[in-house]
Scaffold this motif. Structure first.
Motif, mmCIF file in Angstrom:
data_model
loop_
_atom_site.group_PDB
_atom_site.id
_atom_site.type_symbol
_atom_site.label_atom_id
_atom_site.label_comp_id
_atom_site.label_asym_id
_atom_site.label_seq_id
_atom_site.Cartn_x
_atom_site.Cartn_y
_atom_site.Cartn_z
ATOM 1 N N LEU A 5 0.832 -1.271 -0.127
ATOM 2 C CA LEU A 5 0.089 0.148 -0.100
ATOM 3 C C LEU A 5 0.862 1.236 0.003
ATOM 4 C CD1 LEU A 5 -2.716 -1.130 2.738
ATOM 5 C CD2 LEU A 5 -2.949 -0.761 0.001
ATOM 6 N N PHE A 6 1.971 1.308 0.762
ATOM 7 C CA PHE A 6 2.925 2.398 0.561
ATOM 8 C C PHE A 6 3.518 2.736 -0.735
ATOM 9 C CE2 PHE A 6 7.305 3.978 0.468
ATOM 10 C CZ PHE A 6 7.341 4.828 1.422
ATOM 11 N N LYS A 7 3.742 1.608 -1.554
ATOM 12 C CA LYS A 7 4.150 1.881 -2.930
ATOM 13 C C LYS A 7 3.048 2.351 -3.640
ATOM 14 C CE LYS A 7 7.704 -1.813 -2.850
ATOM 15 N NZ LYS A 7 8.124 -2.921 -2.962
ATOM 16 N N MET A 8 1.817 1.812 -3.477
ATOM 17 C CA MET A 8 0.552 2.311 -4.177
ATOM 18 C C MET A 8 0.531 3.800 -4.093
ATOM 19 S SD MET A 8 -3.100 0.634 -4.737
ATOM 20 C CE MET A 8 -3.429 1.187 -3.048
ATOM 21 N N GLY A 9 0.206 4.174 -2.768
ATOM 22 C CA GLY A 9 0.122 5.465 -2.371
ATOM 23 C C GLY A 9 1.212 6.473 -2.766
ATOM 24 N N ARG A 10 2.475 6.080 -2.909
ATOM 25 C CA ARG A 10 3.534 6.823 -3.248
ATOM 26 C C ARG A 10 3.341 7.056 -4.869
ATOM 27 N NH1 ARG A 10 8.988 6.013 -4.530
ATOM 28 N NH2 ARG A 10 10.467 7.658 -3.858
ATOM 29 N N TRP A 11 3.174 6.058 -5.535
ATOM 30 C CA TRP A 11 3.007 6.028 -7.130
ATOM 31 C C TRP A 11 1.873 6.876 -7.334
ATOM 32 C CZ3 TRP A 11 -0.889 4.618 -10.490
ATOM 33 C CH2 TRP A 11 -0.429 4.476 -12.013
ATOM 34 N N SER A 12 0.629 6.696 -6.720
ATOM 35 C CA SER A 12 -0.632 7.315 -7.026
ATOM 36 C C SER A 12 -0.017 9.064 -6.897
ATOM 37 C CB SER A 12 -1.607 7.036 -6.104
ATOM 38 O OG SER A 12 -2.022 5.656 -6.501
ATOM 39 N N PHE A 13 0.789 9.449 -5.556
ATOM 40 C CA PHE A 13 1.001 10.778 -5.621
ATOM 41 C C PHE A 13 1.858 11.248 -6.905
ATOM 42 C CE2 PHE A 13 3.680 14.073 -4.026
ATOM 43 C CZ PHE A 13 3.074 14.737 -3.249
ATOM 44 N N ARG A 14 2.790 10.405 -7.228
ATOM 45 C CA ARG A 14 3.678 10.825 -8.464
ATOM 46 C C ARG A 14 2.989 10.601 -9.751
ATOM 47 N NH1 ARG A 14 7.788 8.038 -9.102
ATOM 48 N NH2 ARG A 14 9.097 9.515 -9.990
ATOM 49 N N ARG A 15 2.044 9.920 -9.885
ATOM 50 C CA ARG A 15 1.496 9.783 -11.106
ATOM 51 C C ARG A 15 -0.051 10.059 -11.126
ATOM 52 N NH1 ARG A 15 5.982 9.019 -11.929
ATOM 53 N NH2 ARG A 15 7.072 7.134 -12.903
ATOM 54 N N MET A 352 -13.457 2.349 -1.205
ATOM 55 C CA MET A 352 -11.937 2.331 -0.753
ATOM 56 C C MET A 352 -10.985 2.162 -1.819
ATOM 57 S SD MET A 352 -10.718 -1.566 0.451
ATOM 58 C CE MET A 352 -10.674 -2.209 -1.416
ATOM 59 N N LEU A 353 -11.245 1.700 -2.833
ATOM 60 C CA LEU A 353 -10.171 1.839 -3.856
ATOM 61 C C LEU A 353 -9.914 3.224 -4.495
ATOM 62 C CD1 LEU A 353 -11.137 -1.240 -6.304
ATOM 63 C CD2 LEU A 353 -9.244 -0.884 -4.846
ATOM 64 N N VAL A 354 -10.796 4.273 -4.417
ATOM 65 C CA VAL A 354 -10.731 5.596 -4.864
ATOM 66 C C VAL A 354 -9.973 6.063 -3.688
ATOM 67 C CG1 VAL A 354 -12.135 7.781 -5.028
ATOM 68 C CG2 VAL A 354 -12.768 5.611 -6.076
ATOM 69 N N ALA A 355 -10.229 5.922 -2.451
ATOM 70 C CA ALA A 355 -9.817 6.536 -1.197
ATOM 71 C C ALA A 355 -8.198 6.324 -1.219
ATOM 72 C CB ALA A 355 -10.112 6.162 -0.067
ATOM 73 N N LEU A 356 -7.849 5.048 -1.564
ATOM 74 C CA LEU A 356 -6.446 4.383 -1.460
ATOM 75 C C LEU A 356 -5.589 5.175 -2.697
ATOM 76 C CD1 LEU A 356 -6.884 0.679 -0.694
ATOM 77 C CD2 LEU A 356 -6.065 2.537 0.729
ATOM 78 N N THR A 357 -6.401 5.589 -3.699
ATOM 79 C CA THR A 357 -5.577 5.927 -5.139
ATOM 80 C C THR A 357 -5.748 7.458 -5.392
ATOM 81 O OG1 THR A 357 -7.219 5.161 -6.310
ATOM 82 C CG2 THR A 357 -5.393 3.634 -5.996
ATOM 83 N N LEU A 358 -7.084 7.765 -5.404
ATOM 84 C CA LEU A 358 -7.365 9.473 -5.736
ATOM 85 C C LEU A 358 -6.905 10.212 -4.454
ATOM 86 C CD1 LEU A 358 -8.497 10.934 -8.095
ATOM 87 C CD2 LEU A 358 -10.796 10.646 -6.950
ATOM 88 N N VAL A 359 -7.037 9.867 -3.455
ATOM 89 C CA VAL A 359 -6.661 10.856 -2.248
ATOM 90 C C VAL A 359 -5.151 11.143 -2.320
ATOM 91 C CG1 VAL A 359 -6.193 11.339 0.178
ATOM 92 C CG2 VAL A 359 -8.646 10.147 -0.665
ATOM 93 N N PRO A 360 -4.320 10.316 -2.672
ATOM 94 C CA PRO A 360 -2.775 10.783 -2.771
ATOM 95 C C PRO A 360 -2.564 11.238 -4.059
ATOM 96 C CG PRO A 360 -3.096 8.179 -2.979
ATOM 97 C CD PRO A 360 -4.233 8.729 -2.362
ATOM 98 N N ALA A 361 -3.358 10.892 -5.097
ATOM 99 C CA ALA A 361 -3.163 11.627 -6.476
ATOM 100 C C ALA A 361 -3.566 13.005 -6.336
ATOM 101 C CB ALA A 361 -4.162 11.104 -7.537
ATOM 102 N N LEU A 362 -4.733 13.629 -5.639
ATOM 103 C CA LEU A 362 -5.205 14.728 -5.215
ATOM 104 C C LEU A 362 -4.285 15.469 -4.349
ATOM 105 C CD1 LEU A 362 -9.105 14.480 -5.002
ATOM 106 C CD2 LEU A 362 -7.875 15.089 -6.970
ATOM 107 N N LEU A 363 -3.479 15.072 -3.527
ATOM 108 C CA LEU A 363 -2.394 15.439 -2.717
ATOM 109 C C LEU A 363 -1.320 15.927 -3.688
ATOM 110 C CD1 LEU A 363 -2.579 13.350 0.271
ATOM 111 C CD2 LEU A 363 -3.203 15.593 0.405
ATOM 112 N N GLY A 364 -1.008 14.857 -4.506
ATOM 113 C CA GLY A 364 -0.042 15.368 -5.403
ATOM 114 C C GLY A 364 -0.350 16.689 -6.403
ATOM 115 N N ILE A 365 -1.509 16.740 -6.835
ATOM 116 C CA ILE A 365 -1.987 17.846 -7.551
ATOM 117 C C ILE A 365 -2.002 19.106 -6.852
ATOM 118 C CG2 ILE A 365 -4.089 18.518 -8.859
ATOM 119 C CD1 ILE A 365 -4.689 15.811 -9.532
#
Length: 859
Positions: A5-15, A352-365
C-alpha cells in the motif's frame, strides 16, 4: 500489505494525473453504459421457494389468464362523503359518475378486471344480488349466501364510504406509467372539486421511488463543515467530498448497469448511496489526516505512501469487514436482499479503491496547497494575532481529556454504558416487521387515506385479503370427508334427471338415463373439496369470511377468498396465516387436493418471516467474523471479544430507539408510526457491524501501534503503565479523526430522514443511531474502559495461537522500521517525481529521518 500500500500510495501521488484521468474515464464509461443498457427498478419484494410463491405458481398453472395475484397492478378508488351524507344522494352519485367516466375515457384500453369497476352506488347492489342468487342456486344456505354477498359489497353499511377496483393492463405493478397514474389523479380531482373525498391505493397505485437530492446535499454540507473543523483548511475539507462523490457515482451507476441483467428493487441504489457516501468520506478522511501527520517528518511522496500504508491498511480491513458483512446477506436466501447487499458491498469496495489511490493523487495535484486556505484558530491553526489556541498550548485536546477521565473511573464508565444501552435495547422485544404497503404509508398520502377509509367502512381485513387456491386434479373421490358432499351431488343429479324425464325415471329407464350421462364422481369430488375447504375455513374464529370466488374452465381448480378481521401489518394476521396453513394441510390430508395460500398479503408475510428467521444466523456470522478479523489484526483474545459484545449492545440500542420512535410513536415525533420494514433489522446489523469495525480498527490500531513501538513499556517518567499509556496516546491520536468520521456518517444518514418514503426515513434514523451509539458509547468509552480494567490482559494471546496466526502489520510497525532504515521510500538519487525538490533536499530528508521518526513516536 502495508509495504504494498505504501508503494501504491507513493505511485499514485507521483502519477497523479494518470490516476485522476483513469477514475474519470471509468466514471464516464460506466455512466455511458448505464444510460444505454439500464432497465427500470422493481418496487416488488419477492422470495423464491416460499409457500406463498409455490401457491402462486399453482394459481398461475390453473388460472393462466388471471395473472400473478401477488404482482397485479390493482387500483382501489375510494369515495367518502365529507359532510356525513350518504353517497347514494344525487349530488354525490353524480360526482362519483364524473370520476368513473373520466377514468374510462382516459384509460379505456389500459385497464382490465373491471367486473367490480363502476359507480359503486349502482354496481354494489347488482353484484351482491348476483352473488346471493348464484350461491343459493349452488345449494348454500341463505344465511351463508347473504354473508358472502355482503362481504363483496362496495358500499359501507352507513352508505358514507364506497370503493371500486380495477387493474392496469400491465405485466406487473412496476410497469404502471406516470401518465397512467396522472390520469387517475386527474379523475380524482373531479370528485374532490364537488366536495367528495376521493383517494386511491392498491399495488398498482404506489408512488414510484422518489429521492430528494436535498438529502445528499445536506449530508455533504454537514460533512464539509465537520471536515473544515477537523483540518482547518477549505481545500483539505473538500478533498474527501470529491473522492466520495466519484466513488459513489461509479458504484451507483454500476447498480444501474446491473439492472440490464438482474431485476433489482428500487431501494437498492438509495441504500448504496447512503452507505457509500458515508464510508467514502470517512476513508478519505483517515488517509488525509495521517498524511498531514507524516508530512511533518518526510517528503510529500513518502508521506502519501506512509499514509496509505498505515491508515490505508486500516481502511482496507475496515472496508473488508463492511464488504463481507454486506455480502453475507446472501445467507438469508432472499434474492432481492442478496443483490442489495452485494451491490452495496460493491459501492463500498469502489469507495475504498478511490480513497487509496485518488486521495494521494489529489494530494500530489494540490501539493503544498493541499492544506491551504486555512481558517485562523481552527484545528490547531494559529489565530490572526499569531498565537496558538489555548487547548493546543496546554497540549490537552478534547480527546485526551475524555480518555484520561475514563482512565480515572473505568468501572463507572463501563457500567454506565452497559446499563444505558441495555435499557435502550429493551424495546427490541416488541419489534414488529412488515413490508411497505398502503397501511404503512405516511398518513398524509392518498394511499394511506384510501386504506384507512376502507378499513373504516369495511373492516381492517379488507386490506389484507388472502387467497386459497385448491387444485383438485388429484382429489380422492373415496375420501370419507368428501363422501357426504359427493352423495349429495349424486342425489341432486338423479333428482334433476328424474325431473327432466319423469316417465323414464318411473321404470328401469332411470338406469338407462344414468348410463347415457354417467355421474362424474371425480368432478363431484372436486366440487366437494371446494365446499369442504370453504366450510373448514369459514368456521375459524379468526376469519371474517371465506367464499368461493372462481373455478377454472374444467372445474379442476378453484379460488377461495379469505377475509381476516385484522389488517396486513398486525401480528394477529400473521397468526391467522399460520393457522390457515395448518388448516390447509388438514384439508389436503382429508381430500387429496393440493391447497396453497397466495396473494400479496401472504407473499409479504412470508418474506417478513424468512427475514426474521435469518437474523440469528446472520448475527452469529457477523459477530464471529468480527472476532476472527480482530484476532488476526490485533493478536489479542480480549480485544475481539470486547468489540463483538460492544457491537451487540450498540445494535440493540439502535433497534430499541428505532422501535420506540418509528413503531410506537414516542412523543408523537413520527406522524405515521407502524411496523418496521422487514429487511431493515438484518441490513442494519450488517451495516452497523461494518461501521463499528471501522472505528474499532482506526482507534485500536493507533493504541496497538504505540504499544508495539514501545515494546509494551511506558515511557520514562510516565505516570501510567504501558497499557494505559498506549490507550491514552493511541486514543488521543485517533479520537479527533474518528469523532469527525462518526459525525459525518451520522449527518449523511440522518439527512435521509427528510426523504418522502417512510422506510428510507427509518433506515436513515436507525443507521444514524447505530453509528452514534457505537462510535461514542462503545468505541470511545466502553473499549478504553475495559482496556484500563484488563491491563496487560488486553493484549494477551496464547503463544501457540500467536505462532500460527499470519502477521498482517495493520498498524505499519514493520513499514516504519523499514522506512527508518532506508529500505523503503525515496532513494538518494533525487527521485523527486514532480514535486520540484532537489537531490540535496532528498539527501537531507534521508539524514533527518531517524530524528523525525523519534519525534513522531514521542507525539
Amino acid at each position: 500489505m502495508a509495504e504494498l500500500l505504501f508503494k501504491m500510495g507513493r505511485w499514485s501521488f507521483r502519477r497523479k494525473w494518470v490516476v485522476l484521468a483513469t477514475w474519470l474515464i471509468i466514471l464516464g464509461a460506466v455512466a455511458g453504459a448505464a444510460v444505454g443498457f439500464s432497465k427500470p427498478f422493481s418496487s416488488q419484494f419477492s422470495i423464491g421457494n416460499a409457500p406463498s410463491i409455490e401457491a402462486t405458481k399453482l394459481m398461475m398453472e390453473n388460472f393462466p389468464d388471471a395473472g400473478n395475484p401477488a404482482d397485479a397492478a390493482t387500483v382501489n378508488l375510494v369515495f367518502a362523503s365529507t359532510d356525513g351524507s350518504r353517497l347514494d344522494e344525487e349530488h354525490n352519485k353524480e360526482a362519483i359518475d364524473d370520476v368513473i367516466h373520466a377514468v374510462e375515457d382516459s384509460l379505456s384500453d389500459e385497464i382490465r378486471n373491471t367486473q367490480r369497476f363502476g359507480n359503486p352506488v349502482v354496481l354494489s347492489p347488482q353484484l351482491t344480488q348476483g352473488v346471493y342468487d348464484m350461491s343459493v342456486e349452488q345449494g348454500l344456505p341463505e344465511a351463508t349466501a347473504r354473508e358472502d354477498a355482503e362481504n363483496l359489497a362496495l358500499v359501507s353499511d352507513d352508505g358514507r364510504i364506497a370503493y371500486t377496483t380495477f387493474d392496469f393492463d400491465v405485466d406487473s405493478a412496476m410497469k404502471v406509467s406516470d401518465e397512467q397514474r396522472q390520469a387517475v389523479y386527474d379523475a380524482m380531482e373531479l370528485g374532490r372539486d364537488q366536495g367528495l373525498q376521493v383517494e386511491a391505493g392498491g399495488a398498482g397505485f404506489g408512488d414510484p421511488i422518489a429521492i430528494k437530492a436535498t438529502s445528499e446535499v445536506v449530508g455533504l454540507a454537514v460533512a464539509f463543515v465537520v471536515l473544515l473543523l477537523t483540518f482547518g483548511s477549505l481545500i483539505a475539507a473538500g478533498l474527501p467530498l470529491i473522492t466520495a462523490v466519484i466513488g459513489v457515482g461509479i458504484g451507483v451507476l454500476s447498480i444501474l448497469l446491473t439492472t440490464a441483467v438482474v431485476e433489482l428493487n428500487d431501494v437498492t441504489p438509495t441504500l448504496a448511496i447512503m452507505i457509500g457516501l458515508a464510508v467514502g468520506i470517512d476513508y478519505a478522511l483517515f488517509i488525509l489526516s495521517r498524511y498531514r501527520v507524516e508530512r511533518e517528518r518526510m517528503p510529500a511522496p513518502d508521506a502519501a505512501g506512509m499514509a496509505v500504508g498505515t491508515a490505508g491498511s486500516a481502511v482496507v480491513f475496515a472496508a473488508a469487514t463492511v464488504i463481507i458483512a454486506l455480502a453475507a446477506l446472501v445467507v438469508a436466501g432472499i434474492e432481492f436482499l442478496s443483490w442489495m447487499g452485494l451491490l452495496a458491498a460493491l459501492t463500498v469496495a469502489v469507495a475504498m479503491l478511490v480513497a487509496l489511490t485518488l486521495v494521494p493523487a489529489l494530494l500530489g495535484i494540490f501539493g503544498e496547497r493541499a492544506f491551504g486556505a486555512r481558517i485562523p484558530g481552527v484545528a490547531g491553526n494559529k489565530k490572526r494575532d499569531g498565537s496558538w489556541p489555548k487547548r493546543f498550548r496546554k497540549g490537552m485536546t478534547m480527546g485526551r481529556r475524555w480518555v484520561t477521565l475514563v482512565q480515572k473511573i473505568p468501572a463507572v464508565m463501563l457500567a454506565a454504558v452497559i446499563l444505558g444501552l441495555g435499557v435502550l435495547s429493551l424495546p427490541v422485544t416488541r419489534l414488529e416487521m412488515a413490508l411497505p404497503s398502503d397501511t404503512t404509508s405516511n398518513v398524509d398520502t392518498t394511499q394511506r387515506k384510501a386504506a384507512d377509509l376502507m378499513a373504516e367502512g369495511f373492516g381492517a381485513g379488507v386490506n389484507a385479503p388472502l387467497l386459497f387456491v385448491v387444485d383438485a386434479h388429484a382429489v380422492d373421490p373415496d375420501a370419507p370427508a368428501l363422501r357426504p358432499f359427493v352423495e349429495a351431488q349424486r342425489q341432486g343429479a338423479e333428482a334433476e334427471a328424474a325431473e327432466a324425464d319423469p316417465a323414464n325415471a318411473e321404470g328401469a329407464g332411470g338406469a338407462d338415463n344414468a348410463a347415457a350421462e354417467p355421474f362424474d364422481e371425480h368432478k363431484a369430488a372436486a366440487q366437494a373439496a371446494y365446499i369442504y375447504t370453504v366450510d373448514k375455513i369459514d368456521g375459524m374464529a379468526e376469519i371474517k369470511n371465506a367464499q368461493l370466488v372462481g373455478m377454472n374452465d374444467d372445474a379442476t381448480a378453484a379460488q377461495v377468498m379469505i377475509t381476516p378481521y385484522t389488517g396486513p401489518e398486525e401480528q394477529e394476521t400473521v397468526d391467522v396465516s399460520h393457522a390457515l396453513r395448518d388448516r390447509a394441510a388438514e384439508i389436503e390430508a382429508a381430500t387429496g387436493a393440493t391447497v396453497g395460500m397466495t396473494g400479496l398479503t401472504a407473499v409479504q408475510m412470508d418474506i417478513t418471516e424468512e427475514l426474521g428467521n435469518a437474523m440469528p444466523l446472520y448475527l452469529a456470522i457477523v459477530v464471529g467474523l468480527a472476532i476472527v478479523l480482530l484476532l488476526l489484526v490485533f493478536r489479542s483474545i480480549m480485544v475481539p471479544v470486547v468489540a463483538g459484545l460492544g457491537f451487540l449492545l450498540s445494535v440493540g440500542a439502535a433497534f430499541g430507539v428505532t422501535v420506540l420512535f418509528w413503531q410506537e410513536g414516542l412523543w408523537g415525533l413520527v406522524s405515521s408510526p407502524g411496523p418496521l420494514i422487514s429487511f431493515m433489522p438484518i441490513f442494519l446489523i450488517g451495516v452497523t457491524f461494518g461501521l463499528a469495525m471501522d472505528y474499532q480498527m482506526f482507534l485500536v490500531s493507533r493504541m496497538r501501534e504505540h504499544y508495539t513501538h514501545n515494546g509494551g513499556r511506558a515511557r520514562e517518567g510516565s505516570r501510567y503503565n504501558g497499557v494505559e499509556e498506549s490507550v491514552i496516546e493511541g486514543f488521543s491520536a485517533g479520537a479527533r479523526v474518528v469523532t469527525a468520521a462518526a459525525l459525518i456518517m451520522i449527518a449523511v444518514f440522518v439527512a435521509f430522514i427528510d426523504q418522502p418514503l417512510p422506510f428510507i426515513q427509518i433506515f436513515g434514523f436507525a443507521l444514524g443511531a447505530g453509528v452514534l451509539f457505537d462510535a461514542f458509547f462503545i468505541r470511545m468509552t466502553l473499549v478504553p474502559a475495559t482496556m484500563f480494567l484488563m491491563g496487560r490482559a488486553t493484549w494477551w494471546i496464547p503463544r501457540w495461537l500467536d505462532r500460527i496466526l499470519p502477521s498482517l502489520d495493520v498498524e505499519g510497525s514493520k513499514l516504519e522500521k523499514d522506512f527508518e532504515a532506508g529500505l523503503i521510500g525515496r532513494d538518494l538519487r533525487g527521485e523527486s517525481g514532480e514535486t520540484g525538490e532537489s537531490e540535496d533536499a532528498s539527501i537531507d530528508d534521508a539524514a533527518q529521518r531517524p530524528r523525525r521518526a523519534a519525534a513522531h513516536r514521542r507525539r
